[in-house]
Write an enzyme that holds these catalytic residues in place. Structure first.
Site, mmCIF file in Angstrom:
data_model
loop_
_atom_site.group_PDB
_atom_site.id
_atom_site.type_symbol
_atom_site.label_atom_id
_atom_site.label_comp_id
_atom_site.label_asym_id
_atom_site.label_seq_id
_atom_site.Cartn_x
_atom_site.Cartn_y
_atom_site.Cartn_z
ATOM 1 C CD GLU A 147 -49.391 -119.071 -22.950
ATOM 2 O OE1 GLU A 147 -50.003 -117.980 -23.009
ATOM 3 O OE2 GLU A 147 -48.555 -119.410 -23.827
ATOM 4 N N GLY A 151 -54.802 -118.799 -31.741
ATOM 5 C CA GLY A 151 -54.950 -117.369 -32.024
ATOM 6 C C GLY A 151 -53.688 -116.771 -32.603
ATOM 7 C CB ALA A 152 -51.273 -115.015 -32.118
ATOM 8 C CG MET A 153 -46.166 -119.474 -31.765
ATOM 9 S SD MET A 153 -46.517 -120.149 -30.108
ATOM 10 C CE MET A 153 -44.866 -120.103 -29.404
ATOM 11 C CD GLU A 154 -45.520 -117.580 -26.958
ATOM 12 O OE1 GLU A 154 -46.588 -117.658 -27.601
ATOM 13 O OE2 GLU A 154 -45.264 -118.299 -25.975
ATOM 14 C CG ASN A 155 -43.094 -118.330 -33.407
ATOM 15 O OD1 ASN A 155 -43.200 -119.348 -32.760
ATOM 16 N ND2 ASN A 155 -43.984 -117.967 -34.318
ATOM 17 C CG HIS A 183 -46.121 -114.887 -24.601
ATOM 18 N ND1 HIS A 183 -46.126 -115.505 -23.372
ATOM 19 C CD2 HIS A 183 -47.223 -115.353 -25.253
ATOM 20 C CE1 HIS A 183 -47.187 -116.309 -23.285
ATOM 21 N NE2 HIS A 183 -47.876 -116.225 -24.410
ATOM 22 C CD GLU A 193 -49.398 -114.469 -29.007
ATOM 23 O OE1 GLU A 193 -48.359 -115.001 -28.562
ATOM 24 O OE2 GLU A 193 -50.537 -114.951 -28.821
HETATM 25 C C1 7ML Z 1 -54.362 -116.632 -25.479
HETATM 26 C C2 7ML Z 1 -52.699 -119.049 -27.515
HETATM 27 C C3 7ML Z 1 -52.527 -120.441 -27.704
HETATM 28 C C4 7ML Z 1 -53.501 -121.326 -27.288
HETATM 29 C C5 7ML Z 1 -51.580 -118.092 -27.905
HETATM 30 C C6 7ML Z 1 -51.273 -120.971 -28.341
HETATM 31 C C7 7ML Z 1 -50.326 -118.234 -27.087
HETATM 32 C C8 7ML Z 1 -50.042 -120.780 -27.508
HETATM 33 C C9 7ML Z 1 -49.428 -119.400 -27.595
HETATM 34 C C10 7ML Z 1 -54.638 -115.311 -25.281
HETATM 35 C C11 7ML Z 1 -54.683 -114.449 -26.360
HETATM 36 C C12 7ML Z 1 -54.439 -114.949 -27.615
HETATM 37 C C13 7ML Z 1 -54.174 -116.275 -27.801
HETATM 38 C C14 7ML Z 1 -54.141 -117.139 -26.737
HETATM 39 C C15 7ML Z 1 -53.890 -118.583 -26.932
HETATM 40 C C16 7ML Z 1 -54.669 -120.872 -26.712
HETATM 41 C C17 7ML Z 1 -54.862 -119.507 -26.530
HETATM 42 N N1 7ML Z 1 -48.203 -119.422 -26.799
HETATM 43 O O1 7ML Z 1 -49.578 -117.060 -27.141
HETATM 44 O O2 7ML Z 1 -50.607 -118.438 -25.740
HETATM 45 ZN ZN ZN Z 2 -49.797 -117.039 -24.680
#
Ligand code: 7ML
Ligand code: ZN
Length: 883
Positions: free
Chosen positions: A328, A269-273, A309, A306
């Site tokens: 998470e 979905g996205a990444m918190e860099n 995070h 994000e």
């Molecule tokens: C959870 C994410 C990942 C994998 C995003 C990748 C993340 C790892 C990343 C809730 C809302 C949006 C995305 C995710 C999700 C599976 C789910 N660190 O931020 O956790």
């Molecule tokens: Zn996350």
């Protein structure tokens, strides 16, 4: 591709790193096919590691090494060993800091796995969590190694006018040959998985946020130029999230710049860099005519996730990947609370529980069951699961319920104080909660180590002479792989008692002085009794209010009692739950009659009456009412059966839907008439609720199969000015024999062919249709020019939607659905192993089905394992699924 015997990593083997990295200086000379990376790492021996010499082992994969230097001196090949996974320098200084310098080359264009540095629509971007940084440079790629980074990017000015990395921009300039450079510096120590860079022809929406302490933060959302008109909602969401974290947790943002980049090719979905979030376009771009209400709400939720995070994940990170739920579970808990505050608390809770029950409960009941803190893995990417995320969030939520909001806040303040800048464990989190509240959570910690969904058996006995109620609660938890015996859990059970007139009775435990309208009981024993006193009449029990623990609850109730709770429970979750149970009981009884060939019974009057009352009663939260009027999903009904019968479930549920459509026809028509007027551009909870309720009504009306209703639906499709309404109408048409279906589908395609996210909806809608020709349609869509195995969103829209959201056709008795998925996974695995492994999960639920389907599903798993080139990602999921 896979080694003969992929290596398993165990939590019990955790050791602190032998070396630490204080500073990282990276220089990228960027190019689509040949990117040159120079890294200067300032290292020293870890004082917390065992004394004595140790080789320096830097992880690296798919890198072309050009040179290694130690303190400026070029190392000869005899001074290091190079393998497919690592660069090992045998001898480094033990008593002082030293610098290791590497030069490597990588090919972003060849990187279809979308991990490390890759190309998406001409732009270069990165994804490093969990272990992607090692595909960029040789490194101690583990989260307990935290360093300060500076990053210099140089590239062609025309193709890559925008050059971004973490932190603040500290320099820029021009170079010969139409090239330019930008230097970034991130003042905060971070683990390598939070590194990011982006280069491309991007435009940005800019805004600012002023923090509670008066600092001005620059906010920027970068997108491809044609998407600049779809960033406003994401920007507003970001400002809402920043304000919320200040108001609820007292946490402010810590850099001067916050950037979000939207990319079209993204595995998650996205990444918190740090300072440079990278998002799937799906969770950024929205315009009223292209995005649905659900999209708008999900965007706000993911932007929140994000952003949150930054404190729960970045400032305080994970010691190792077994602790993934530390960041998470906690961050999902935070984003859920944010969405609940911004929208409807009841609707948010119901949506989250639905998700938990239909995704996490099956995972916990199957061969891939694992604890919130797993004990081992082959490929960490396979552990970004519903258990780690959603059950992990439920565990944090239980701590919140047990300690109360003020106690929870004290605990998390201590956690931030104590561990800022550190890489820690879930145990450190629980310890902070204990220390701040002087409580003992020793038993509670089992939620992190034991897998499986606990089941509760609850019995209530009223004694009129003593005016007391005895609740007997028993908890059990079935064995899961590697865990035969389970110990009892500590869990909060929120209890309310309701009088026959619907009013609340005071809840008072024997021996306690205070009574309240509801109380949190603490369950700790395998079998435990609670005595409630001062009860003038036999109460109706409302337990597990707000779904206070992630368990399966068994409590014998009559249909009368369920109907009573559906109209009287003051807890909105349990009120909805009563309606769902009432409907489930009725539908499942029908399923049994279908299976035994018995004639159908009329639909029970209590369900019809209950629904009629909900339609007529009103109530301000229309989205909540829409949920009250939605029958339990086929996947939830399946969860309730020992052996899932997809056909009978579908048939029975449809029959009940049709009866409700007929019996309440006027009610549906009047709801539709009242709320169908379009309100373009309005995305407040009230407008969203009106659309939800109107579209629920339309869904029932179409079951009547009448030309006037067909016309109504077609008109909604043609006249819609918002995607929610257009898609709802098209969905109804696709799922019926509507005469204008084919024309509607092709006109929708023509209208939206330049908007990939809308075309994803077009694919998904057809893949989830209940109509009999669906699998053939899906097969044909594989050859559609817009289908692309290299784009994860597109793959999820077609293959994912068919196998995860179309039980009826995926589970076709001849196994054609399974074969379809097997074929796709084998091809996809060579392109994108992470995505292929995720798509495998429906096959891991074989144990839920009849003998014939079990055999056919296992056949596909075996075929996949037998494929020679299979990745370790897919290998792990497939072999564990069969174990
Ligand atoms: C959870 C994410 C990942 C994998 C995003 C990748 C993340 C790892 C990343 C809730 C809302 C949006 C995305 C995710 C999700 C599976 C789910 N660190 O931020 O956790
Ligand atoms: Zn996350």
């Amino acid at each position: 591709m896979r080694d003969a015997n992929p290596k398993t990593t165990y939590l019990k083997d955790y050791r602190p790193p032998d070396y630490l990295i204080d500073a990282v200086d990276l220089h990228f000379s960027l190019d689509e096919e040949e990117t040159h990376v120079q890294a200067w790492l300032t290292l020293r021996k870890n004082p917390d590691a065992p004394k004595g010499p140790a080789p320096l082992e830097l992880a690296g994969e798919e890198l072309l090494l050009e040179s290694v230097r130690l303190d400026g001196r070029v190392l000869t090949p005899a001074e290091y060993q190079l393998s497919a996974e690592a660069l090992v320098v045998s001898s480094v200084p033990a008593d002082r800091a030293f610098i290791v310098e590497t030069e490597t080359r990588i090919n972003p264009k060849a990187n279809t796995a979308l991990e490390g540095l890759y190309l998406s629509n001409g732009m270069l971007c990165t994804q490093c969590e969990a272990e992607g940084f090692r595909k960029i440079t040789y490194f101690l790629d583990r989260p307990d190694v935290m360093a300060r980074y500076t990053t210099t990017l140089s590239a062609d000015k025309t193709r890559f006018p925008v050059l971004l990395a973490n932190g603040n921009k500290v320099g820029e300039g021009v170079l010969d040959g139409n090239r330019h450079w930008v230097k970034w510096s991130d003042p905060y120590k971070k683990p390598s998985y939070l590194f990011a860079l982006v280069a491309g022809r991007l435009e940005c929406l800019a805004d600012t946020f002023t923090t509670a302490s008066g600092r001005t933060i620059d906010l920027r959302i970068y997108v491809e130029p044609h998407d600049l008109d779809k960033c406003d909602h994401a920007m507003q969401s970001l400002k809402n999230a920043m304000a919320w974290d200040e108001a609820v947790y007292g946490r402010q943002y810590d850099l001067d710049l916050y950037m979000i980049v939207a990319v079209g090719h993204f595995n998650m979905g996205a990444m918190e860099n740090k300072g440079l979030n990278i998002f799937n376009t799906k969770y950024v771009l929205a315009r009223p005519d292209t995005a649905t209400d659900t999209d708008y709400q999900q965007i706000e939720g993911v932007i929140g996730h994000e952003y949150f995070h930054n404190w729960t994940g970045n400032r305080i990170t994970c010691r190792d990947w077994f602790q993934l739920s530390l960041k998470e579970g906690l961050t999902v808990f935070r984003d859920q609370a944010f969405t609940a505050d911004r929208t409807s608390r009841a609707v948010k809770r119901i949506t989250d529980v639905n998700m938990l029950r239909t995704r996490q409960f099956p995972e916990d009941a199957g061969p891939l069951a694992h604890p919130v803190r797993p004990d081992s893995y082959i490929e960490i990417n396979n552990f970004y699961t519903a258990t780690v995320y959603e059950k992990g969030a439920e565990v944090v939520r239980m701590i919140h319920t047990l300690l109360g909001p003020a106690g929870f806040r004290k605990g998390i303040d201590l956690y931030f104080d104590r561990h800022d800048g550190q890489a820690v464990t879930t145990d450190d989190f629980v310890k902070a909660m204990e220390d701040a509240n002087q409580v003992d959570l020793t038993q509670f910690r089992r939620w992190y180590s034991q897998a499986g969904t606990p089941e509760l058996q609850v019995e209530a006995a009223y004694d009129p002479a003593a005016r007391s109620l005895t609740l007997t609660v028993q908890q059990t938890c079935s064995p899961t792989p590697g865990q035969a015996e389970k110990k009892p859990y500590h869990m909060p059970l929120t209890l309310g008692l309701i009088a026959s007139d619907g009013s609340a009775l005071p809840v008072r435990l024997q021996g306690e002085a205070d009574a309240a309208s509801q109380k949190v009981l603490q369950l700790t024993e395998g079998k435990q009794q609670f005595r409630l006193v001062d009860l003038p009449e036999k109460p109706v029990v409302s337990i597990l209010r707000d779904f206070s623990a992630p368990v399966k609850l068994n409590l014998q109730r009559s249909l009368e009692e369920l109907a009573f709770l559906l109209s009287h429970d003051s807890d909105s979750f349990n009120r909805w739950e009563a309606g769902q149970q009432l409907a489930s009981r009725i539908i499942l009884r029908r399923v049994e009659r279908i299976q035994s060939g018995a004639a159908p019974e009329p639909v029970d009057e209590r369900l019809i009456g209950g629904f009629r009352a909900v339609v007529e009663q009103g109530g301000k939260d229309l989205s909540y009412r829409a949920l009250l009027l939605t029958l339990p999903s086929e996947s939830y009904l399946g969860e309730l059966m020992a052996v899932i019968d997809v056909d009978a479930i579908h048939q029975a549920r449809q029959q009940v839907r049709k009866t409700l459509a007929e019996m309440l026809r006027e009610a549906w028509e009047s709801l539709y008439q009242r709320y169908h007027h379009s309100e373009p551009g309005r995305f407040d909870a009230a407008a969203i609720g009106r659309r939800a309720l109107k579209n629920v009504a339309l869904g029932y009306l179409i079951e009547l199969a009448q030309p006037v209703i067909d016309a109504l639906c077609e008109r909604q499709f043609r006249e819609a000015r918002m995607m929610t309404d257009q898609l709802a109408a098209l969905s109804v048409m696709v799922n019926s024999r509507h005469p204008a279906k084919a024309e509607a589908l092709s006109s929708f395609y023509r209208q939206w062919q330049a908007q990939p996210l809308v075309i994803d909806k077009w694919f998904a809608l057809q893949a989830t249709s209940r109509m009999p020709d669906t699998r053939a349609v899906v097969e044909r869509l594989l050859d559609h020019p817009a289908f692309d195995l290299r784009n994860p969103n597109r793959v999820r829209a077609l293959v994912g939607a068919f196998s995860q959201a179309n039980a009826l056709h995926f589970h076709a008795a001849d196994g054609a659905g399974y074969r379809f998925l097997g074929d796709r996974i084998i091809v996809l695995d060579r392109i994108n192993p992470q995505l292929a492994a995720r798509l495998l999960s429906p096959l891991s639920h074989w144990h839920c089905y009849d003998e014939n389907r079990r055999r056919l599903m296992k056949q596909q798993l075996e075929r996949i394992i037998g494929t020679e080139t299979i990745s370790k990602d897919v290998y792990e999921v497939a072999t564990k699924s069969l174990a």
